[in-house]
Design an enzyme around this catalytic site. Structure first.
Site, PDB file in Angstrom:
ATOM      1  N   HIS A   1       0.475  -1.089   0.358  1.00 38.54           N
ATOM      2  CA  HIS A   1       0.464  -0.136  -0.084  1.00 38.54           C
ATOM      3  C   HIS A   1       1.198   1.504  -0.162  1.00 38.54           C
ATOM      4  CE1 HIS A   1      -0.047   1.745   3.825  1.00 38.54           C
ATOM      5  NE2 HIS A   1       1.009   0.473   4.276  1.00 38.54           N
ATOM      6  N   CYS A   2       0.477   2.468  -0.572  1.00 40.27           N
ATOM      7  CA  CYS A   2       1.064   3.867  -0.381  1.00 40.27           C
ATOM      8  C   CYS A   2      -0.460   4.533   0.036  1.00 40.27           C
ATOM      9  CB  CYS A   2       1.557   4.247  -2.228  1.00 40.27           C
ATOM     10  SG  CYS A   2       0.245   4.028  -3.547  1.00 40.27           S
ATOM     11  N   ASN A   3       0.020   5.917  -0.025  1.00 39.67           N
ATOM     12  CA  ASN A   3      -1.307   6.817   0.411  1.00 39.67           C
ATOM     13  C   ASN A   3      -2.364   6.716  -0.041  1.00 39.67           C
ATOM     14  OD1 ASN A   3       0.256   8.097   2.325  1.00 39.67           O
ATOM     15  ND2 ASN A   3       0.590   9.368   1.352  1.00 39.67           N
TER      16      ASN A   3
END
Length: 181
Positions: free
Chosen positions: A96-98
């Protein structure tokens, strides 16, 4: 290729039986992490999560900004191999990222190219099927292109000039397909 339909936009999207992609909020929802039997979380944001992962979940932080000049490709091999190793051990990885749109999507595409033997074009279509809003930034596309050249000796996506600088030709095609007839 085994794919499932898109999860809720805020949920975990299944890329393969052992690889999931999401935004930061979903990754920090321990009930979702537990429900999907995630055993490894790869966080590709500037900051470590303030929420500790559930017990028994390995946590890897890769501090990369979502900037075209960020060296995301420095982590392609390491993350692809970690996803594969986790799968071979019967585990599941969540990347995941933002927003779950650029950094994490690019890393999932690198994994698919290396360990599933698909082209960059196929990897993009695969990830976009699971999570329709994926759109790695242009710098990450250039890095993915270089990685595909290293892996396959040719490129399935071309970078083309546009009013926004160099973009992958598939973005140009998507824009054309959205125009009214």
């Amino acid at each position: 290729m085994h794919q499932s339909g898109p999860a809720g936009l805020s949920g975990l999207c299944r890329v393969t039986d052992h690889l999931y992609l999401s935004n930061g909020r979903a990754a920090n929802d321990s009930s979702q992490v537990t429900r999907y039997k995630i055993t490894c979380i790869v966080n590709v944001t500037e900051t470590k999560s303030s929420c500790p992962p559930p017990p028994g979940v390995e946590y890897i932080h890769i501090p990369v900004t979502d900037s075209p000049v960020s060296p995301l490709s420095d982590h392609f091999e390491e993350v692809a191999d970690k996803i594969q190793l986790t799968a071979e051990g019967g585990g599941r990885t969540l990347v995941h990222c933002n927003a779950g749109v650029s950094r994490s999507a690019a890393l999932c595409m690198a994994y698919l190219m290396k360990h599933r033997g698909v082209t960059l074009l196929e990897a993009h279509k695969w990830v976009k099927t699971c999570r329709p809003m994926v759109r790695p930034n242009n710098g990450f596309w250039k890095q993915l292109n270089r990685y595909e050249m290293e892996l396959r000796g040719c490129n399935s996506v071309r970078m083309v000039s546009s009013s926004m600088g160099e973009i992958p030709d598939i973005y140009e095609e998507e824009a054309r397909n959205m125009m009214p007839l």
